[in-house]
Design a protein around this motif. Structure first.
Motif, short mmCIF file in Angstrom:
data_model
loop_
_atom_site.label_atom_id
_atom_site.label_comp_id
_atom_site.label_asym_id
_atom_site.label_seq_id
_atom_site.Cartn_x
_atom_site.Cartn_y
_atom_site.Cartn_z
N ASN A 51 63.73 33.64 71.46
CA ASN A 51 64.56 32.34 71.15
C ASN A 51 65.84 32.55 71.90
N PHE A 52 66.45 31.75 72.71
CA PHE A 52 67.36 32.13 73.47
C PHE A 52 68.38 30.93 73.22
N LYS A 53 69.80 31.39 73.43
CA LYS A 53 71.00 30.41 73.54
C LYS A 53 70.59 29.53 74.87
N GLY A 54 70.54 28.39 74.55
CA GLY A 54 70.19 27.07 75.77
C GLY A 54 69.10 26.62 75.55
N ALA A 55 68.09 27.03 74.51
CA ALA A 55 66.84 26.29 74.39
C ALA A 55 66.57 24.95 74.41
N ALA A 56 67.89 24.22 73.47
CA ALA A 56 67.82 22.87 73.32
C ALA A 56 68.22 22.24 74.80
N GLU A 57 68.98 22.78 75.56
CA GLU A 57 69.30 22.36 76.90
C GLU A 57 68.22 22.60 77.84
N THR A 72 51.34 11.82 78.60
CA THR A 72 51.15 11.07 77.15
C THR A 72 50.56 11.92 76.34
N THR A 73 49.79 13.22 76.95
CA THR A 73 49.42 14.28 75.96
C THR A 73 49.97 15.52 76.27
N ILE A 74 50.63 16.45 75.37
CA ILE A 74 51.36 17.60 75.80
C ILE A 74 50.88 18.49 74.83
N LYS A 75 50.63 19.82 75.16
CA LYS A 75 50.43 20.99 74.26
C LYS A 75 51.53 21.92 74.55
N VAL A 76 52.28 22.34 73.27
CA VAL A 76 53.30 23.17 73.20
C VAL A 76 53.03 24.31 72.33
N ASN A 77 53.46 25.52 72.72
CA ASN A 77 53.24 26.47 71.80
C ASN A 77 53.97 26.65 70.66
N PRO A 78 53.65 27.25 69.50
CA PRO A 78 54.32 27.17 68.24
C PRO A 78 55.52 28.00 68.09
N ASP A 79 56.03 28.67 69.08
CA ASP A 79 57.05 29.58 68.76
C ASP A 79 58.62 28.95 68.98
N LYS A 80 59.43 29.49 68.22
CA LYS A 80 60.82 29.05 68.04
C LYS A 80 61.70 28.52 69.40
N PRO A 81 61.72 29.21 70.38
CA PRO A 81 62.21 28.62 71.51
C PRO A 81 61.77 27.27 72.09
#
Length: 490
Positions: A51-57, A72-81
């Motif tokens: 997890n890195f600074k700037g993940a939200a940006e 419309t359909t997206i798969k995202v990994n479960p990690d914090k970043p």
């Protein structure tokens, strides 16, 4: 030396070149993030998708792209970043799929929130580890899923499209399973969000095999990179690269193998168990063996106390005894003389030095806390901003709390090298922080409502010494907590 070459002088030392492996690149990135203050919770980032600074940006920059807007359909990994990406998917009303962590108890979860749970706080809770289990609807490998965009976590990536994960193979296996489900279409793009320091111009092509998933888009807090895609995507699960133990750890792989074999396809596993998870099992086994040795050592000392009779063995054993076991002298001798010798032997034996008490480096006070705010709400807010005090003194019912930060001790190893926080960095990280509360609004009957967050006041505070009082008069409002971040003291 061969072929008559001269032997180097004794004063010269040949420098062994660093072996170029995926792990060497991982260590380079993990060290850089930790030593340069770019790492966020959870810390340390070693052996993780960092997890890195700037993940939200980076997530916000991804949301500006047409590929995200049109998906419309997206798969995202479960990690914090990638948590900010999951939040944006639900806020933009995308159909979000998240893999089950480590694929231990299933495959994919489709996130389904109740219609009334649309507040930002509810969405952030839903995309957390516990929330994904609560609001996720399990999907099997036989369900019909079609993905427009795949977001993967990465440790290192290159502009050629090569990706290095944390080394466990989860991302590649998830992709292979989705290929079997026909969830990946030719126009499905694969993207990753990383810090700029995680991007290389090039990575050695010989490090990557047919199971490695290439990246199409790299999004950092400052730029969007369309890669050159130097390798092809995996066509499915490559069974000859997996061991039987991998199937035991991930039942979904066993289910897929049965389906494939019933269809008449060859699914031969490799005979030699050199799979990726073997290293993890070895590390777990080593930790277990060390714990067993410590347990046996403790038991042998405790049992030896009652079985020792006299002589040097009795003295040596009692030298390890704590004062509460002073009655063991009765079992050493009947006339009492040997018991005195045992005490003298214990005094002569060098004692283990006491562990120095940690010293508070600085303290931060947080006030304007609503009486209805729970300590776990503030903990979650601190974790999201990467602030991890060693001790939290919780006085929420009085509207404030203290965060104590210890002075750093000597480093214990490579994985423990973490840049110590400063008071300025903590106050800056917590600026404009809000936690759910009344927010000053009033409802009918002059009763405050809890539907608005309350802006917290963060300021320096003088350290409170000592951390711990003597055993007969311990303070209740301050207590040290080691090896447990942000532990509250009531």
């Amino acid at each position: 030396m061969l072929n008559g070459e001269e032997t180097p002088a004794p004063t010269e030392t040949a420098k062994v070149p660093e072996e170029i492996t995926k792990q060497s690149f991982r260590l380079k990135i993990w060290r850089h993030l930790e030593t340069n203050g770019l790492a966020m919770f959870p810390r340390p980032v070693y052996n993780r998708i960092p997890n890195f600074k700037g993940a939200a940006e980076a997530a916000a920059k991804l949301a500006e792209l047409d590929v995200f807007k049109n998906a419309t359909t997206i798969k995202v990994n479960p990690d914090k970043p990638q948590e900010p990406v999951r939040v944006l998917c639900l806020e933009k009303q995308k159909t979000l799929y998240v893999p089950v962590p480590r694929l231990q108890f299933g495959f994919l979860n489709r996130m389904e929130l109740p219609e009334e749970e649309t507040r930002p706080g509810a969405i952030r809770k839903a995309v957390s580890r516990n929330g994904m289990e609560t609001y996720g609807k399990p999907m099997s490998i036989e369900d019909s899923v079609s993905l427009d965009l795949v977001i993967m976590g990465s440790v290192a990536v290159s502009k050629e499209g090569y990706r290095i994960g944390k080394g466990k193979g989860y991302g590649d296996l998830e992709f292979g399973l989705m290929m079997h489900m026909k969830a990946i279409k030719p126009n499905t793009l694969v993207a990753t969000t990383v810090h700029d320091c995680q991007v290389f111009d090039t990575l050695p092509a010989e490090l990557f095999g047919p199971h490695d998933v290439p990246i199409d888009l790299i999004i950092t807090p400052t730029q969007v990179i369309e890669t050159q895609r130097m390798s092809q995507r995996p066509v499915g699960i490559l069974w000859h690269l997996l061991s039987n133990r991998r199937l035991e750890l991930m039942p979904v792989l066993g289910q897929l193998r049965e389906i494939e074999m019933l269809a008449g396809r060859a699914c031969v596993l490799k005979e030699e168990d050199t799979d990726v998870e073997e290293r993890t099992a070895q590390r777990i086994g080593q930790r277990t063996r060390r714990q067993r040795r410590r347990t046996r050592s403790h038991k042998s000392q405790s049992e030896g106390e009652g079985n020792t009779t006299e002589g040097e063995e009795g003295k040596t054993t009692k030298a390890r005894r704590t004062p509460r076991r002073r009655n063991s002298n009765k079992s050493v001798s009947k006339d009492g003389k040997e018991g005195k010798e045992g005490k003298e032997g214990r005094d002569d034996k060098p004692r283990r030095p006491r562990r120095p008490k940690p010293v508070i480096d600085f303290t931060v006070k947080i006030s304007n806390i609503s009486p209805s705010t729970r300590v776990r709400d503030l903990k979650q807010a601190l974790n999201e901003r990467g602030v991890k005090p060693q001790v939290m003194v919780w006085k929420g019912f009085r509207g404030f709390c203290y965060l104590h930060f210890f002075k750093p001790g000597p480093p214990k190893g490579e994985g423990d090298i973490v840049a110590p926080p400063s008071m300025e960095s903590v106050i800056s990280a917590l600026s404009e922080m809000s936690v759910g509360g009344s927010g000053g609004t009033e409802g009918p009957g002059d009763e405050q409502r809890d539907d608005k967050p309350r802006l917290l006041l963060v300021e320096p505070a003088p350290p409170r010494q000592p951390l711990a009082a003597p055993a007969d008069s311990q303070q209740k409002d301050v207590a040290p907590v080691l090896e447990a971040p942000a532990a509250e003291v009531h």
